[in-house]
Design a protein around this motif. Structure first.
Motif, mmCIF file in Angstrom:
data_model
loop_
_atom_site.group_PDB
_atom_site.id
_atom_site.type_symbol
_atom_site.label_atom_id
_atom_site.label_comp_id
_atom_site.label_asym_id
_atom_site.label_seq_id
_atom_site.Cartn_x
_atom_site.Cartn_y
_atom_site.Cartn_z
ATOM 1 N N PRO A 173 83.483 22.940 18.813
ATOM 2 C CA PRO A 173 82.244 22.543 18.113
ATOM 3 C C PRO A 173 82.240 21.064 17.724
ATOM 4 N N TRP A 174 83.409 20.538 17.378
ATOM 5 C CA TRP A 174 83.505 19.108 17.050
ATOM 6 C C TRP A 174 83.120 18.253 18.246
ATOM 7 N N GLY A 175 83.605 18.619 19.430
ATOM 8 C CA GLY A 175 83.284 17.863 20.634
ATOM 9 C C GLY A 175 81.801 17.925 20.965
ATOM 10 N N ARG A 176 81.194 19.100 20.808
ATOM 11 C CA ARG A 176 79.758 19.226 21.061
ATOM 12 C C ARG A 176 78.964 18.401 20.057
ATOM 13 N N MET A 177 79.437 18.376 18.801
ATOM 14 C CA MET A 177 78.756 17.564 17.791
ATOM 15 C C MET A 177 78.858 16.080 18.140
ATOM 16 N N MET A 178 80.035 15.617 18.605
ATOM 17 C CA MET A 178 80.209 14.204 18.939
ATOM 18 C C MET A 178 79.286 13.813 20.090
ATOM 19 N N ARG A 179 79.137 14.690 21.075
ATOM 20 C CA ARG A 179 78.257 14.374 22.196
ATOM 21 C C ARG A 179 76.788 14.392 21.774
ATOM 22 N N ALA A 180 76.465 15.257 20.814
ATOM 23 C CA ALA A 180 75.098 15.262 20.288
ATOM 24 C C ALA A 180 74.811 13.957 19.552
ATOM 25 N N PHE A 207 82.983 10.335 24.422
ATOM 26 C CA PHE A 207 82.617 11.360 23.458
ATOM 27 C C PHE A 207 81.547 10.864 22.484
ATOM 28 N N ALA A 208 81.692 9.604 22.014
ATOM 29 C CA ALA A 208 80.872 9.157 20.888
ATOM 30 C C ALA A 208 80.001 7.943 21.186
#
Length: 433
Positions: free
Chosen positions: A284-291, A53-54
């Motif tokens: 949205p948290w998961g998409r932010m972590m991948r970004a 994820f990160a």
């Protein structure tokens, strides 16, 4: 092939392999693989959360797993009243002094201006606090460890139900991860790896040497369990009679019953964590972590607090590893700090994530089962193959050497599997979408 169908087929093949172990070896061995596969899959989920994820390169997985094991002792074992009477209050007082010294040093550093005076004051405070701490701590440790050292010599735990140790193990690992993250997450990925590996070794060293905490290398055995002990089932006439009617002896029936019970509990924990991980991945948290993982500079430019998010996911992944460590210690019914080796509890978990599919939760689960299966079964298959190859050879040094080398087949196989996957499926068996 449709990805969903392909993924289902991979899990089906894994199930068939485990069933073959049950059919040709024993169902006890098959269930043991299932149980440790479930625990390994949970560890892989924790590492996948951090790396997949990160992009956090945590090489200290072993330390967080060990903290989960320590939590099992601290929660489920009954307290040793003689040890508490001998020095329990003194240990608590010493820990209070140590914590107060650290807090006072932090407050002093914030209130005083940088310079020689602040450095001198901090040095004097820390030295004074250290000597006061040791003056209280050392005699009380000696008093505790002198209480029936053959079987006790430590404070024991809280005497609570063993299953409560699992979430507590996660909380303990999360707390230590917060401390580590506040100091180490600002480092570059390679330095972070070195820091987490070193801190994991420190955790193991503390567990080995602080006998008052969990008996150190003397080990804690006979931990309470959420399922019955086999010997208790064997002494239960109703249980043995029911299985005798089916033609199953009491020893086999008791071991199968206990392993099935553990499998049910472990599967329930894995399913809950998998559902939560999937929801996190697609939120949205998961998409932010991948970004953030893909481009930290761009994410920061969009106003994301990269360090805070890294700390958050580092704590969550470490907590999952702590839960798995507590589950494994409960399964083993004992804590032995010597078993926590980087090869088993860091390298192997990373191989599970890479082979299964970094960034994909189902890939991490598949990798956990597959790599653990190979870790256990390669030596068995290797012994059979080696016996077949050397059956026509005369007794001698060469034949002995070949048979003795079977124990190293598992290391050779892990390398071969990793190379093959990286060559033909570099994103893992179930890649990230």
């Amino acid at each position: 092939m449709n990805p969903a169908l392909r993924n289902t087929a991979l899990f089906a093949v894994m199930a068939v392999l485990i069933c073959l172990v049950g059919a040709f070896q024993s169902w006890n061995a098959a269930l043991q693989i299932v149980n440790m596969g479930l625990v390994s899959a949970i560890m892989a989920l924790g590492v996948n959360l951090q790396w997949g994820f990160a992009g956090l390169f945590n090489v200290g997985v072993m330390g967080f797993v060990a903290l989960g094991g320590l939590a099992t002792v601290l929660v489920s074992m009954p307290p040793i009243r003689e040890a508490w009477s001998a020095g329990g209050a003194g240990i608590l007082g010493a820990l209070f002094v140590g914590a107060a010294t650290i807090i006072a040093a932090v407050l002093l550093a914030k209130r005083m201006k940088p310079g020689r005076k602040r450095m001198a004051a901090l040095t004097a405070l820390l030295i004074a606090g250290f000597f006061i701490y040791r003056a209280i701590f050392d005699p009380n440790v000696e008093a505790i460890e002198a209480v029936n050292p053959a079987i006790e010599g430590y404070l024991g735990g809280l005497g609570l139900p063993a299953i409560l140790a699992w979430p507590v193990g996660g909380l303990l690992a999360a707390g230590v991860a917060w401390v580590i993250g506040k100091t180490a997450l600002g480092l570059r990925s390679d330095y972070l790896a070195i820091a987490t590996l070193g801190i994991a070794e420190i955790i193991i060293a503390v567990m080995k040497n602080e006998d008052w905490l969990s008996r150190g290398v003397k080990n804690v055995v006979g931990l309470p369990r959420p399922v019955p002990y086999e010997i208790d089932l064997q002494n239960d006439p109703e249980f043995t009679g029911r299985w005798a009617e089916l033609g199953v002896d009491a020893v086999t029936a008791s071991t199968l019953y206990v392993k099935f019970a553990y499998a049910g509990l472990f599967a329930a924990v894995l399913i809950v964590l998998l559902i939560l991980s999937q929801r996190a991945l697609h939120s949205p948290w998961g998409r932010m972590m991948r970004a953030i993982r893909d481009n930290e500079v761009a994410a920061e430019a969009m106003g994301k607090d990269v360090t805070a998010r890294h700390l958050q996911v580092f704590i969550l992944g470490s907590a999952i590893c702590g839960i798995a460590g507590a589950m494994m210690t409960t399964l083993d019914s004992g804590l032995s700090p010597g078993i926590y080796q980087p090869l088993r509890f860091t390298f192997l978990i990373w191989v599970m994530v890479i082979v299964g599919g970094s960034g994909n939760n189902f890939g991490a689960v598949l990798g956990g089962f597959l790599i653990w299966f190979l870790w256990v079964e390669v030596e068995v298959a290797g012994q059979w193959i080696m016996n077949l190859v050397t059956s026509g050879m005369a007794e001698g040094a060469l034949k002995t050497h070949l048979n003795d080398s079977v124990a190293h087949m598992k290391f050779f196989t892990m390398g071969i599997v990793l190379l093959l996957v990286l060559r033909f499926s570099p994103r893992g068996l179930i890649p990230e979408r």
